[in-house]
Design a protein around this motif. Structure first.
Motif, PDB file in Angstrom:
ATOM      1  N   GLY A  85     -84.766  31.446  37.961  1.00  0.00           N
ATOM      2  CA  GLY A  85     -84.754  31.429  36.500  1.00  0.00           C
ATOM      3  C   GLY A  85     -85.394  30.174  35.929  1.00  0.00           C
ATOM      4  O   GLY A  85     -85.328  29.947  34.715  1.00  0.00           O
ATOM      5  N   GLN A  86     -85.969  29.346  36.829  1.00  0.00           N
ATOM      6  CA  GLN A  86     -86.625  28.097  36.426  1.00  0.00           C
ATOM      7  C   GLN A  86     -85.687  27.207  35.619  1.00  0.00           C
ATOM      8  O   GLN A  86     -86.064  26.599  34.618  1.00  0.00           O
ATOM      9  N   GLN A  87     -84.460  27.143  36.093  1.00  0.00           N
ATOM     10  CA  GLN A  87     -83.451  26.304  35.451  1.00  0.00           C
ATOM     11  C   GLN A  87     -83.132  25.118  36.348  1.00  0.00           C
ATOM     12  O   GLN A  87     -83.527  25.066  37.515  1.00  0.00           O
ATOM     13  N   ASP A  88     -82.381  24.167  35.790  1.00  0.00           N
ATOM     14  CA  ASP A  88     -81.865  23.050  36.581  1.00  0.00           C
ATOM     15  C   ASP A  88     -81.003  23.617  37.701  1.00  0.00           C
ATOM     16  O   ASP A  88     -80.024  24.318  37.455  1.00  0.00           O
ATOM     17  N   ALA A  89     -81.374  23.343  38.942  1.00  0.00           N
ATOM     18  CA  ALA A  89     -80.699  23.966  40.082  1.00  0.00           C
ATOM     19  C   ALA A  89     -79.513  23.167  40.591  1.00  0.00           C
ATOM     20  O   ALA A  89     -79.049  23.394  41.710  1.00  0.00           O
ATOM     21  N   THR A  90     -79.028  22.221  39.823  1.00  0.00           N
ATOM     22  CA  THR A  90     -77.901  21.427  40.309  1.00  0.00           C
ATOM     23  C   THR A  90     -76.608  22.212  40.313  1.00  0.00           C
ATOM     24  O   THR A  90     -75.711  21.939  41.086  1.00  0.00           O
ATOM     25  N   GLY A  91     -76.446  23.209  39.443  1.00  0.00           N
ATOM     26  CA  GLY A  91     -75.280  24.082  39.488  1.00  0.00           C
ATOM     27  C   GLY A  91     -74.002  23.404  39.041  1.00  0.00           C
ATOM     28  O   GLY A  91     -73.998  22.344  38.423  1.00  0.00           O
ATOM     29  N   SER A  92     -72.866  24.038  39.361  1.00  0.00           N
ATOM     30  CA  SER A  92     -71.555  23.559  38.934  1.00  0.00           C
ATOM     31  C   SER A  92     -70.894  22.751  40.044  1.00  0.00           C
ATOM     32  O   SER A  92     -71.281  22.828  41.209  1.00  0.00           O
ATOM     33  N   LEU A  93     -69.864  21.992  39.656  1.00  0.00           N
ATOM     34  CA  LEU A  93     -69.162  21.139  40.612  1.00  0.00           C
ATOM     35  C   LEU A  93     -67.665  21.153  40.331  1.00  0.00           C
ATOM     36  O   LEU A  93     -67.244  21.081  39.181  1.00  0.00           O
ATOM     37  N   PRO A 107     -65.112   9.264  35.145  1.00  0.00           N
ATOM     38  CA  PRO A 107     -65.639   9.678  33.831  1.00  0.00           C
ATOM     39  C   PRO A 107     -67.055   9.181  33.561  1.00  0.00           C
ATOM     40  O   PRO A 107     -67.885   9.928  33.027  1.00  0.00           O
ATOM     41  N   GLN A 108     -67.343   7.925  33.945  1.00  0.00           N
ATOM     42  CA  GLN A 108     -68.683   7.394  33.706  1.00  0.00           C
ATOM     43  C   GLN A 108     -69.710   8.091  34.590  1.00  0.00           C
ATOM     44  O   GLN A 108     -70.823   8.397  34.150  1.00  0.00           O
ATOM     45  N   ILE A 109     -69.329   8.371  35.845  1.00  0.00           N
ATOM     46  CA  ILE A 109     -70.245   9.046  36.765  1.00  0.00           C
ATOM     47  C   ILE A 109     -70.536  10.463  36.273  1.00  0.00           C
ATOM     48  O   ILE A 109     -71.681  10.919  36.252  1.00  0.00           O
ATOM     49  N   ILE A 110     -69.485  11.179  35.863  1.00  0.00           N
ATOM     50  CA  ILE A 110     -69.654  12.552  35.390  1.00  0.00           C
ATOM     51  C   ILE A 110     -70.480  12.574  34.101  1.00  0.00           C
ATOM     52  O   ILE A 110     -71.337  13.444  33.913  1.00  0.00           O
ATOM     53  N   GLY A 111     -70.222  11.628  33.209  1.00  0.00           N
ATOM     54  CA  GLY A 111     -70.991  11.549  31.979  1.00  0.00           C
ATOM     55  C   GLY A 111     -72.470  11.364  32.250  1.00  0.00           C
ATOM     56  O   GLY A 111     -73.319  12.021  31.618  1.00  0.00           O
ATOM     57  N   ASP A 112     -72.805  10.488  33.191  1.00  0.00           N
ATOM     58  CA  ASP A 112     -74.201  10.261  33.533  1.00  0.00           C
ATOM     59  C   ASP A 112     -74.806  11.504  34.195  1.00  0.00           C
ATOM     60  O   ASP A 112     -75.957  11.874  33.914  1.00  0.00           O
ATOM     61  N   PHE A 113     -74.020  12.158  35.063  1.00  0.00           N
ATOM     62  CA  PHE A 113     -74.489  13.373  35.739  1.00  0.00           C
ATOM     63  C   PHE A 113     -74.816  14.461  34.717  1.00  0.00           C
ATOM     64  O   PHE A 113     -75.877  15.106  34.780  1.00  0.00           O
ATOM     65  N   LEU A 114     -73.931  14.678  33.740  1.00  0.00           N
ATOM     66  CA  LEU A 114     -74.151  15.720  32.736  1.00  0.00           C
ATOM     67  C   LEU A 114     -75.273  15.353  31.775  1.00  0.00           C
ATOM     68  O   LEU A 114     -75.933  16.235  31.220  1.00  0.00           O
ATOM     69  N   HIS A 115     -75.491  14.056  31.575  1.00  0.00           N
ATOM     70  CA  HIS A 115     -76.615  13.619  30.730  1.00  0.00           C
ATOM     71  C   HIS A 115     -77.944  14.041  31.359  1.00  0.00           C
ATOM     72  O   HIS A 115     -78.864  14.478  30.652  1.00  0.00           O
ATOM     73  N   HIS A 116     -78.026  13.916  32.681  1.00  0.00           N
ATOM     74  CA  HIS A 116     -79.257  14.281  33.372  1.00  0.00           C
ATOM     75  C   HIS A 116     -79.331  15.772  33.692  1.00  0.00           C
ATOM     76  O   HIS A 116     -80.420  16.307  33.926  1.00  0.00           O
ATOM     77  N   HIS A 117     -78.163  16.446  33.712  1.00  0.00           N
ATOM     78  CA  HIS A 117     -78.118  17.873  34.047  1.00  0.00           C
ATOM     79  C   HIS A 117     -77.240  18.595  33.024  1.00  0.00           C
ATOM     80  O   HIS A 117     -76.132  19.042  33.337  1.00  0.00           O
ATOM     81  N   ALA A 288     -76.153  19.913  43.670  1.00  0.00           N
ATOM     82  CA  ALA A 288     -75.233  19.256  42.741  1.00  0.00           C
ATOM     83  C   ALA A 288     -74.398  18.202  43.453  1.00  0.00           C
ATOM     84  O   ALA A 288     -74.187  17.105  42.926  1.00  0.00           O
ATOM     85  N   MET A 289     -73.923  18.502  44.655  1.00  0.00           N
ATOM     86  CA  MET A 289     -73.144  17.533  45.423  1.00  0.00           C
ATOM     87  C   MET A 289     -73.985  16.319  45.780  1.00  0.00           C
ATOM     88  O   MET A 289     -73.530  15.179  45.671  1.00  0.00           O
ATOM     89  N   ARG A 290     -75.223  16.559  46.206  1.00  0.00           N
ATOM     90  CA  ARG A 290     -76.101  15.442  46.560  1.00  0.00           C
ATOM     91  C   ARG A 290     -76.394  14.563  45.346  1.00  0.00           C
ATOM     92  O   ARG A 290     -76.382  13.330  45.437  1.00  0.00           O
ATOM     93  N   GLU A 291     -76.650  15.200  44.203  1.00  0.00           N
ATOM     94  CA  GLU A 291     -76.932  14.446  42.974  1.00  0.00           C
ATOM     95  C   GLU A 291     -75.706  13.643  42.540  1.00  0.00           C
ATOM     96  O   GLU A 291     -75.827  12.510  42.069  1.00  0.00           O
ATOM     97  N   PHE A 292     -74.525  14.229  42.689  1.00  0.00           N
ATOM     98  CA  PHE A 292     -73.315  13.531  42.265  1.00  0.00           C
ATOM     99  C   PHE A 292     -73.064  12.299  43.136  1.00  0.00           C
ATOM    100  O   PHE A 292     -72.727  11.225  42.618  1.00  0.00           O
ATOM    101  N   VAL A 293     -73.194  12.445  44.437  1.00  0.00           N
ATOM    102  CA  VAL A 293     -73.016  11.304  45.342  1.00  0.00           C
ATOM    103  C   VAL A 293     -74.036  10.213  45.023  1.00  0.00           C
ATOM    104  O   VAL A 293     -73.704   9.021  45.001  1.00  0.00           O
ATOM    105  N   ARG A 297     -73.319   6.242  43.961  1.00  0.00           N
ATOM    106  CA  ARG A 297     -73.936   5.074  44.600  1.00  0.00           C
ATOM    107  C   ARG A 297     -74.757   4.278  43.586  1.00  0.00           C
ATOM    108  O   ARG A 297     -74.849   3.053  43.680  1.00  0.00           O
ATOM    109  N   ASN A 298     -75.322   4.959  42.622  1.00  0.00           N
ATOM    110  CA  ASN A 298     -76.079   4.261  41.582  1.00  0.00           C
ATOM    111  C   ASN A 298     -75.144   3.414  40.722  1.00  0.00           C
ATOM    112  O   ASN A 298     -75.488   2.288  40.332  1.00  0.00           O
ATOM    113  N   LEU A 299     -73.939   3.942  40.421  1.00  0.00           N
ATOM    114  CA  LEU A 299     -72.977   3.183  39.623  1.00  0.00           C
ATOM    115  C   LEU A 299     -72.526   1.927  40.367  1.00  0.00           C
ATOM    116  O   LEU A 299     -72.455   0.844  39.780  1.00  0.00           O
ATOM    117  N   SER A 300     -72.199   2.064  41.649  1.00  0.00           N
ATOM    118  CA  SER A 300     -71.712   0.906  42.404  1.00  0.00           C
ATOM    119  C   SER A 300     -72.834  -0.091  42.695  1.00  0.00           C
ATOM    120  O   SER A 300     -72.576  -1.292  42.819  1.00  0.00           O
TER     121      SER A 300
END
Length: 315
Positions: A85-93, A107-117, A288-293, A297-300
């Motif tokens: 469907g040519q959509q963001d393939a990160t999916g749900s978590l 919360p900060q990690i999830i906020g950044d993840f949803l900002h990008h996806h 999605a799991m890879r992007e979240f991890v 690591r980006n936050l730390s």
């Protein structure tokens, strides 16, 4: 192909809920449609996947073997559908986090993840370590962020960042003045995390070698006034002078900066532990799991310890 993805989705939902009606609700299906899909899957392959106990269905041996493979296939199918469907393939978590991580970092990690996806969906479940391990083992979570050791043959844990517990008290507490010794700690009243939490386990493991005899119970030697599930409640109780506590220094940084709480020096206690990423060994690792991890690591960043991670200050 003799099975459909819908049949596998019903099978996985029933395995998670032990009940066809609850599984149907989770999939927005009628109970009769879910029952038909499951019965047809078993009929097509002339097998039974569940043991029936009244209205409850429990996975049998074949069902337990099939479950991780079915979940992995459904995860891959979701990614494929999004790509087509040519959509963001990160999916749900479905993310699980222990209390300190869930309150202060997730919360900060999830906020950044949803900002990008922005098309993704994330659910955060905050529990103690024992509860999270149980959910990960039963495929109820995609990934867990856990404090301390994780020893389970079905789970795989990867180091994220170190964490340091601090023993602390109110500025007016007698322990805030003078030398902090084992005897004074054992004589004090304590406000503790509940049993089963990673914080409680790390603290007891650190204190045990300093007690008499290997079988000595830490809980029996301490005067525990309260056991609380939330770090903020522990901080408030300690600030009120009800006792002393021990939680992650990450949760205490702002209180130490304000001077509302005081850290008690205990260099003779090994209070360092690790934050870890944990997932089921048979879980398909989605994008999605890879992007979240990667976001974690980006936050730390270059921080070697959790309390060195730069977070917005609490006034």
């Amino acid at each position: 192909m003799r099975y459909s993805l819908r049949q596998l989705a019903v099978f996985v939902a029933v395995a998670r809920h032990d009940n066809v009606s609850l599984a149907a609700d989770s999939l927005a299906m009628s109970q009769s449609a879910a029952s038909t899909a499951l019965a047809e899957l078993e009929r097509q392959f002339d097998c039974r996947l569940f043991d029936r106990h009244g209205k409850r269905l429990r996975l049998n041996g074949l069902g337990r073997e099939l479950l991780p493979k079915a979940i992995a296939l459904l995860d891959q199918a979701e990614e494929l559908e999004q790509l087509l469907g040519q959509q963001d393939a990160t999916g749900s978590l479905e993310i699980g986090a222990t209390l300190t991580i869930g309150n202060y970092l997730a919360p900060q990690i999830i906020g950044d993840f949803l900002h990008h996806h922005p098309a993704s969906r994330v659910e955060l479940h905050v529990h103690n370590t024992h509860q999270l391990i149980d959910k990960l083992v039963h495929f109820e979570l995609d990934i867990g962020l856990v404090e301390g050791e994780v020893e389970h043959p079905l789970l795989e844990a990867t180091h994220w960042v170190s964490d340091r517990l601090s023993i602390f008290c109110a500025p007016s507490h007698p322990l805030a003045q003078g030398e902090v010794t084992l005897e004074r700690l054992l004589a004090a009243r304590w406000i503790m995390r509940e049993r089963g939490s990673g914080t409680r386990g790390t603290f007891e493991q650190a204190l045990r070698p300093h007690l008499d005899g290997p079988s000595t119970s830490v809980s029996q030697r301490l005067d525990i006034m309260l056991e609380l599930e939330h770090t903020e409640a522990i901080k408030r109780a300690v600030e009120a002078g009800l006792g002393i506590g021990c939680i992650s220094r990450l949760a205490l940084k702002d209180a130490f900066r304000r001077g509302s709480l005081v850290e008690l020096p205990t260099p003779w206690l090994e209070l360092t532990r690790a934050y870890r990423f944990v997932h089921h060994r048979d879980r398909f690792i989605t994008q999605a799991m890879r992007e979240f991890v990667a976001g974690c690591r980006n936050l730390s960043g270059s921080a070697s310890r959790s309390d060195e991670i730069i977070l917005p200050q609490v006034p």
